[in-house]
Design a protein around this motif. Structure first.
Motif, PDB file in Angstrom:
ATOM      1  N   SER A  21       1.059  -1.659   0.541  1.00 17.40           N
ATOM      2  CA  SER A  21       0.386  -0.035   0.225  1.00 17.40           C
ATOM      3  C   SER A  21       1.058   1.516  -0.360  1.00 17.40           C
ATOM      4  O   SER A  21       1.966   0.952   0.636  1.00 17.40           O
ATOM      5  N   THR A  22       0.522   2.682  -0.738  1.00 16.65           N
ATOM      6  CA  THR A  22       0.981   3.704  -0.858  1.00 16.65           C
ATOM      7  C   THR A  22       0.414   4.792  -0.111  1.00 16.65           C
ATOM      8  O   THR A  22      -1.099   4.697  -0.812  1.00 16.65           O
ATOM      9  N   LYS A  23       0.562   6.220   0.908  1.00 19.13           N
ATOM     10  CA  LYS A  23       0.323   6.818   1.368  1.00 19.13           C
ATOM     11  C   LYS A  23       0.774   8.565   1.652  1.00 19.13           C
ATOM     12  O   LYS A  23       2.194   8.109   1.093  1.00 19.13           O
ATOM     13  N   PHE A  24       0.041   9.075   0.773  1.00 19.29           N
ATOM     14  CA  PHE A  24       0.745  10.439   0.927  1.00 19.29           C
ATOM     15  C   PHE A  24       0.282  10.589   1.572  1.00 19.29           C
ATOM     16  O   PHE A  24      -0.189  11.293   2.656  1.00 19.29           O
ATOM     17  N   GLY A  25       1.241  12.108   2.045  1.00 16.07           N
ATOM     18  CA  GLY A  25       0.717  13.111   3.097  1.00 16.07           C
ATOM     19  C   GLY A  25       1.997  13.921   3.226  1.00 16.07           C
ATOM     20  O   GLY A  25       2.773  14.609   1.989  1.00 16.07           O
ATOM     21  N   ALA A  26       2.012  15.186   3.846  1.00 20.72           N
ATOM     22  CA  ALA A  26       2.106  16.831   3.730  1.00 20.72           C
ATOM     23  C   ALA A  26       3.138  16.426   5.765  1.00 20.72           C
ATOM     24  O   ALA A  26       2.634  16.340   6.408  1.00 20.72           O
ATOM     25  N   LYS A  27       3.588  17.131   5.413  1.00 19.73           N
ATOM     26  CA  LYS A  27       4.571  17.439   6.738  1.00 19.73           C
ATOM     27  C   LYS A  27       5.297  18.628   6.811  1.00 19.73           C
ATOM     28  O   LYS A  27       5.290  19.492   6.566  1.00 19.73           O
ATOM     29  N   GLY A  28       5.807  19.421   8.201  1.00 18.32           N
ATOM     30  CA  GLY A  28       6.259  20.501   8.442  1.00 18.32           C
ATOM     31  C   GLY A  28       6.895  20.595  10.071  1.00 18.32           C
ATOM     32  O   GLY A  28       6.351  19.814  10.480  1.00 18.32           O
ATOM     33  N   GLY A  29       7.307  21.576  10.498  1.00 14.22           N
ATOM     34  CA  GLY A  29       7.635  21.460  11.631  1.00 14.22           C
ATOM     35  C   GLY A  29       9.489  22.788  11.932  1.00 14.22           C
ATOM     36  O   GLY A  29       9.519  23.260  11.069  1.00 14.22           O
ATOM     37  N   LEU A  30       9.671  21.744  13.137  1.00 14.52           N
ATOM     38  CA  LEU A  30      11.051  23.060  13.296  1.00 14.52           C
ATOM     39  C   LEU A  30      12.065  22.554  13.413  1.00 14.52           C
ATOM     40  O   LEU A  30      11.883  21.497  13.319  1.00 14.52           O
ATOM     41  N   GLY A  51       6.732  20.018   3.958  1.00 18.51           N
ATOM     42  CA  GLY A  51       7.012  19.407   2.283  1.00 18.51           C
ATOM     43  C   GLY A  51       5.946  18.865   2.266  1.00 18.51           C
ATOM     44  O   GLY A  51       5.167  18.752   2.991  1.00 18.51           O
ATOM     45  N   GLY A  52       6.469  17.456   1.198  1.00 16.37           N
ATOM     46  CA  GLY A  52       5.192  16.386   1.477  1.00 16.37           C
ATOM     47  C   GLY A  52       6.238  14.466   1.292  1.00 16.37           C
ATOM     48  O   GLY A  52       7.617  14.598   1.103  1.00 16.37           O
ATOM     49  N   PHE A  53       5.433  13.728   1.604  1.00 19.95           N
ATOM     50  CA  PHE A  53       6.354  12.524   1.265  1.00 19.95           C
ATOM     51  C   PHE A  53       5.263  11.406   0.451  1.00 19.95           C
ATOM     52  O   PHE A  53       3.826  11.546   1.184  1.00 19.95           O
ATOM     53  N   ALA A  54       5.673  10.925   0.471  1.00 20.00           N
ATOM     54  CA  ALA A  54       4.673   8.608   0.505  1.00 20.00           C
ATOM     55  C   ALA A  54       6.016   8.005   1.002  1.00 20.00           C
ATOM     56  O   ALA A  54       6.272   7.684   1.492  1.00 20.00           O
ATOM     57  N   GLU A  55       4.193   7.718   1.840  1.00 21.37           N
ATOM     58  CA  GLU A  55       5.148   6.399   2.322  1.00 21.37           C
ATOM     59  C   GLU A  55       4.699   5.048   1.802  1.00 21.37           C
ATOM     60  O   GLU A  55       3.467   4.867   1.529  1.00 21.37           O
ATOM     61  N   ILE A  56       5.545   4.164   1.477  1.00 24.56           N
ATOM     62  CA  ILE A  56       4.954   3.046   0.450  1.00 24.56           C
ATOM     63  C   ILE A  56       5.808   1.501   1.547  1.00 24.56           C
ATOM     64  O   ILE A  56       7.219   1.259   2.269  1.00 24.56           O
ATOM     65  N   LYS A  57       4.797   0.687   2.105  1.00 26.46           N
ATOM     66  CA  LYS A  57       4.407  -0.095   2.626  1.00 26.46           C
ATOM     67  C   LYS A  57       5.328  -1.617   1.580  1.00 26.46           C
ATOM     68  O   LYS A  57       4.382  -1.642   0.483  1.00 26.46           O
ATOM     69  N   VAL A  58       6.367  -1.780   1.744  1.00 21.07           N
ATOM     70  CA  VAL A  58       6.450  -3.241   1.150  1.00 21.07           C
ATOM     71  C   VAL A  58       6.918  -4.342   2.047  1.00 21.07           C
ATOM     72  O   VAL A  58       6.717  -5.697   1.541  1.00 21.07           O
ATOM     73  N   MET A  59       6.617  -4.409   4.065  1.00 18.11           N
ATOM     74  CA  MET A  59       6.134  -5.120   3.959  1.00 18.11           C
ATOM     75  C   MET A  59       4.828  -5.048   5.842  1.00 18.11           C
ATOM     76  O   MET A  59       5.378  -3.945   5.127  1.00 18.11           O
ATOM     77  N   LYS A  60       5.181  -5.927   6.078  1.00 18.91           N
ATOM     78  CA  LYS A  60       4.400  -5.109   7.547  1.00 18.91           C
ATOM     79  C   LYS A  60       4.702  -4.191   8.007  1.00 18.91           C
ATOM     80  O   LYS A  60       3.932  -3.334   8.273  1.00 18.91           O
ATOM     81  N   LYS A  61       6.281  -4.176   8.450  1.00 16.21           N
ATOM     82  CA  LYS A  61       6.607  -3.048   9.145  1.00 16.21           C
ATOM     83  C   LYS A  61       7.467  -2.524   8.148  1.00 16.21           C
ATOM     84  O   LYS A  61       8.129  -2.290   9.173  1.00 16.21           O
ATOM     85  N   LEU A  62       7.789  -1.868   7.642  1.00 21.18           N
ATOM     86  CA  LEU A  62       8.268  -1.870   6.354  1.00 21.18           C
ATOM     87  C   LEU A  62       8.084  -0.867   5.609  1.00 21.18           C
ATOM     88  O   LEU A  62       7.574  -1.796   5.045  1.00 21.18           O
ATOM     89  N   ALA A  63       9.115  -0.148   5.652  1.00 21.02           N
ATOM     90  CA  ALA A  63       8.074   1.021   4.340  1.00 21.02           C
ATOM     91  C   ALA A  63       9.102   1.854   3.666  1.00 21.02           C
ATOM     92  O   ALA A  63      10.156   2.042   4.550  1.00 21.02           O
ATOM     93  N   ILE A  64       9.096   2.997   2.571  1.00 19.59           N
ATOM     94  CA  ILE A  64      10.675   3.242   2.014  1.00 19.59           C
ATOM     95  C   ILE A  64       9.473   4.707   1.510  1.00 19.59           C
ATOM     96  O   ILE A  64       8.213   4.569   0.934  1.00 19.59           O
TER      97      ILE A  64
END
Length: 195
Positions: A21-30, A51-64
C-alpha cells in the motif's frame, strides 16, 4: 546529479509497483540547525521545514519513505565582544529517501540518505550563494510516534556528509576560511498527516 535523481525516482517507481500500500502526506516542523567546521564559535539557528512525502509499505513492518522538503538551515556565528552575531542562512530543497521500520503500530524508527539542493545562501542580507556548493549530501536517523493512523510526530537528526563551502579562484583570499570543511547538521521535529 541527474543520475541520483533518476535513481531515487526508479526506487519510488519500483517500490510503488511492488508495494502492499502507498499513502501520501504532508509534513512540517521546526529545525535546529548548525554548520560544523567553523573556527569561530557558533550557535544553532532556528528554522523550519515543510513539504510532502509518500509512505510505500513493502512489508507489514517496513516502508520506504521518499520526501520532498523545503528546509531553512544555517548557523549563527558569534561575534567578538561589542559586535553583533552573524546569521548564515542556507535554504535547501531536501530529498530524503528513508527506510522506515514499525517497531509497533505506534512507534517507528527510520534511516536513510538525503540529497539537498541549495536554493539560497545569505548573510547580513548579502547573497553569498557563490561561496556554497549547489548540492549537499547527508544521512538521516530518526524515530516517530503515530497518534492515529493519519497523524504522527517525528524527531530526526541529519548528519552532513559533504563540505558545503565552495571556494573558487576569485575568492582565494578567503581560502583558509572556506576550506575548513563546513558540514550541515540539523535536528528536526515534525508533525505529519497521511491522507
Amino acid at each position: 546529479m541527474r543520475k541520483i535523481i533518476l535513481g531515487i525516482m526508479a526506487c519510488i517507481t519500483f517500490g510503488s509497483a511492488n508495494a502492499q500500500s502507498t499513502k501520501f502526506g504532508a509534513k512540517g516542523g521546526l529545525n535546529i540547525s548548525s554548520v560544523t567546521g567553523h573556527d569561530e564559535e557558533t550557535k544553532s539557528l532556528i528554522g523550519f521545514h515543510i513539504g510532502g512525502f509518500a509512505e510505500i509499505k513493502v512489508m507489514k513492518k517496513l516502508a520506504i519513505q521518499p520526501e520532498f522538503l523545503f528546509s531553512t538551515q544555517g548557523t549563527t556565528i558569534e561575534a567578538a565582544e561589542g559586535s553583533s552575531n552573524t546569521d548564515l542562512k542556507l535554504n535547501y530543497l531536501n530529498i530524503p529517501l528513508l527506510a522506515k521500520y514499525y517497531i509497533t503500530d505506534a512507534f517507528t524508527v527510520e534511516a536513510g540518505p538525503q540529497m539537498g539542493l541549495l536554493v539560497s545562501a545569505k548573510s547580513k542580507g548579502y547573497d553569498i550563494h557563490d561561496l556554497y556548493k549547489t548540492s549537499d549530501f547527508g544521512f538521516n536517523l530518526g524515530c516517530g510516534y503515530n497518534f492515529t493512523e493519519n497523524l504522527s510526530a517525528g524527531l530526526r537528526y541529519t548528519i552532513g556528509l559533504t563540505n558545503v563551502a565552495d571556494i573558487s579562484d576569485e575568492y582565494q583570499d578567503y581560502s583558509d576560511f572556506y576550506n575548513q570543511s563546513f558540514r550541515n547538521s540539523n535536528l528536526a521535529l515534525s508533525l505529519a498527516y497521511k491522507f
